[in-house]
Design a protein around this motif. Structure first.
Motif, PDB file in Angstrom:
ATOM      1  N   ILE A   1      -1.080  -1.005  -8.116  1.00  0.00           N
ATOM      2  CA  ILE A   1       0.361  -0.946  -7.842  1.00  0.00           C
ATOM      3  C   ILE A   1       0.649  -1.553  -6.463  1.00  0.00           C
ATOM      4  N   GLY A   2       1.560  -2.506  -6.432  1.00  0.00           N
ATOM      5  CA  GLY A   2       1.948  -3.127  -5.168  1.00  0.00           C
ATOM      6  C   GLY A   2       0.936  -4.091  -4.591  1.00  0.00           C
ATOM      7  N   LEU A   3      -0.067  -4.470  -5.377  1.00  0.00           N
ATOM      8  CA  LEU A   3      -1.113  -5.354  -4.870  1.00  0.00           C
ATOM      9  C   LEU A   3      -0.538  -6.726  -4.514  1.00  0.00           C
TER      10      LEU A   3
ATOM     11  N   SER B   1       0.826  -1.209   0.000  1.00  0.00           N
ATOM     12  CA  SER B   1       0.000   0.000   0.000  1.00  0.00           C
ATOM     13  C   SER B   1       0.860   1.259   0.000  1.00  0.00           C
ATOM     14  N   VAL B   2       2.003   1.218   0.680  1.00  0.00           N
ATOM     15  CA  VAL B   2       2.922   2.361   0.679  1.00  0.00           C
ATOM     16  C   VAL B   2       3.513   2.558  -0.715  1.00  0.00           C
ATOM     17  N   MET B   3       3.772   1.459  -1.428  1.00  0.00           N
ATOM     18  CA  MET B   3       4.189   1.561  -2.825  1.00  0.00           C
ATOM     19  C   MET B   3       3.167   2.366  -3.629  1.00  0.00           C
ATOM     20  N   SER B   4       1.909   2.010  -3.449  1.00  0.00           N
ATOM     21  CA  SER B   4       0.827   2.679  -4.176  1.00  0.00           C
ATOM     22  C   SER B   4       0.735   4.155  -3.803  1.00  0.00           C
TER      23      SER B   4
ATOM     24  N   ALA C   1      -0.074   6.318 -12.106  1.00  0.00           N
ATOM     25  CA  ALA C   1      -0.300   5.937 -10.712  1.00  0.00           C
ATOM     26  C   ALA C   1      -1.669   5.281 -10.616  1.00  0.00           C
ATOM     27  N   ASP C   2      -1.685   3.974 -10.514  1.00  0.00           N
ATOM     28  CA  ASP C   2      -2.924   3.210 -10.373  1.00  0.00           C
ATOM     29  C   ASP C   2      -3.021   2.747  -8.927  1.00  0.00           C
TER      30      ASP C   2
ATOM     31  N   ALA D   1       7.610   0.804 -10.005  1.00  0.00           N
ATOM     32  CA  ALA D   1       6.361   0.213 -10.506  1.00  0.00           C
ATOM     33  C   ALA D   1       5.526   1.229 -11.271  1.00  0.00           C
ATOM     34  N   SER D   2       5.470   2.460 -10.782  1.00  0.00           N
ATOM     35  CA  SER D   2       4.714   3.523 -11.455  1.00  0.00           C
ATOM     36  C   SER D   2       5.344   3.870 -12.795  1.00  0.00           C
TER      37      SER D   2
END
Length: 355
Positions: A259-261, A81-84, A254-255, A247-248
């Motif tokens: 992202i990071g799921l 979630s922090v990635m996102s 920015a999804d 990832a972005s």
């Protein structure tokens, strides 16, 4: 010769490395050109390159996760979630609030990236404060951002996917012009090298292990257990931020929802597959990195064998269970006991024959 082989098999990295090689050999049997690397349009292509490239985010997360597990005997389940959130914060700054898509930046690229990394470090500091100062169980403490960080990221992007069509931003998750190697591989090498050098050249690695083994004893010895724990969560947040930017950059956007799921689960698995104890204390960073790429190798293997994306998690779970079981102390003790009994039985048989 036997002594050297015995020493090698007792090395903590032996089983993680052997498991990764086993996965790769299965691929080689299935597809003889698995290790083939080609250059197309000036960049490297091949399944090995794909494993190293696509496994970069998990490897970076595994660096921070290893420190958190070692120091607190708990896991940070908020890293995905922090990635996102980092990706959303970075793209929002670069595009401007409310802008859906842009080819020009509202702020310099460095400012947007630093803002995203600052957000991730704030998340790490928040988790660290809850665990080190308030003594909240790590999984419970990090559950807050696991739940809230994606929603915060969605608010930052004004409830939409923000696209950054600015060419230099794409370099972090793809290729730098003129360089055939994916940029994510370089970023991973830099992150891992800096952290490992820091742990080797300073006493921090020893401090982290001391706190993880016995927090109270470490505090009596003069170590600030809470500060060391806080520092590890801060680094974990920063690693999640770096992975989020990579990832972005891969998808130029920015999804928040994707992202990071489930990456938090893969990062924890990487630590376990690397032979590290989830009970804290001694750790081996190299083992976690091997574990991260083993996970990615399994994913690539399943896709190459034609396993559907719906069925892949089931097969992947079975493989991971087998690998973890093979590295479990209880299983190792059982195998050692069987070997010892076999040797005793052979000696008894030899003595009877001699008599």
């Amino acid at each position: 010769m036997m002594g050297k082989a015995k020493t090698l098999t007792k090395n903590q990295l032996f089983l993680p490395f052997a498991m990764m090689m086993l996965v790769l050999l299965i691929n080689l049997v299935k597809s003889p050109d698995f290790f083939a690397i080609n250059i197309q349009n000036g960049v490297l292509y091949g399944r090995i390159i794909d494993i190293l490239n696509r496994g970069s985010e998990i490897a970076i997360l595994a660096v921070g996760q290893t420190l958190v597990v070692a120091v607190s005997a708990g896991t940070d389940i908020s890293v995905g979630s922090v990635m996102s959130l980092t990706a959303c914060g970075t793209c929002m700054m670069l595009a401007g609030y409310g802008v859906n898509s842009t080819t020009t930046l509202a702020v310099p690229l460095a400012v947007g990236i630093l803002f995203g990394l600052a957000l991730s470090m704030c998340c790490g500091a928040f988790n660290g404060f809850l665990v080190s100062k308030l003594n909240i169980q790590p999984m419970v403490a990090t559950l807050i951002l696991f739940t809230a960080a994606r929603a915060i990221g969605l608010l930052l992007c004004n409830n939409q996917i923000t696209y950054i069509r600015y060419e230099p931003y794409k370099y972090f998750g793809n290729f730098i012009p003129g360089c055939p190697v994916p940029t994510a591989i370089f970023i991973t090498v830099i992150v891992v090298s800096i952290v490992m050098l820091f742990l080797k050249k300073t006493a921090m690695g020893l401090y982290i292990q001391s706190v993880g083994i016995n927090k109270r004893a470490a505090r009596i010895s003069g170590l600030s257990s809470s500060r060391i724990c806080f520092f590890c969560y801060l680094i974990c947040g920063l690693c999640a931020g770096i992975a989020g930017i990579v990832a972005s950059s891969r998808i130029y956007s920015a999804d928040s929802n994707n992202i990071g799921l489930n990456y938090e689960l893969d990062s924890i698995l990487a630590v376990a597959l690397g032979g590290n104890s989830l009970g804290g204390g001694r750790f081996n960073m190299a083992g976690s990195i091997i574990g991260a790429y083993t996970i990615q190798a399994i994913t690539v293997t399943l896709l190459a064998m034609g396993v559907s994306t719906d069925q892949a998690p089931v097969v992947k779970a079975v493989i991971v269970i087998l690998i973890v079981t093979a590295q479990a102390p209880a299983f190792k003790a059982y195998i050692s006991e069987r070997r010892a009994k076999k040797l005793v039985q052979e000696k008894i048989t030899q003595n009877k024959e001699a008599a």
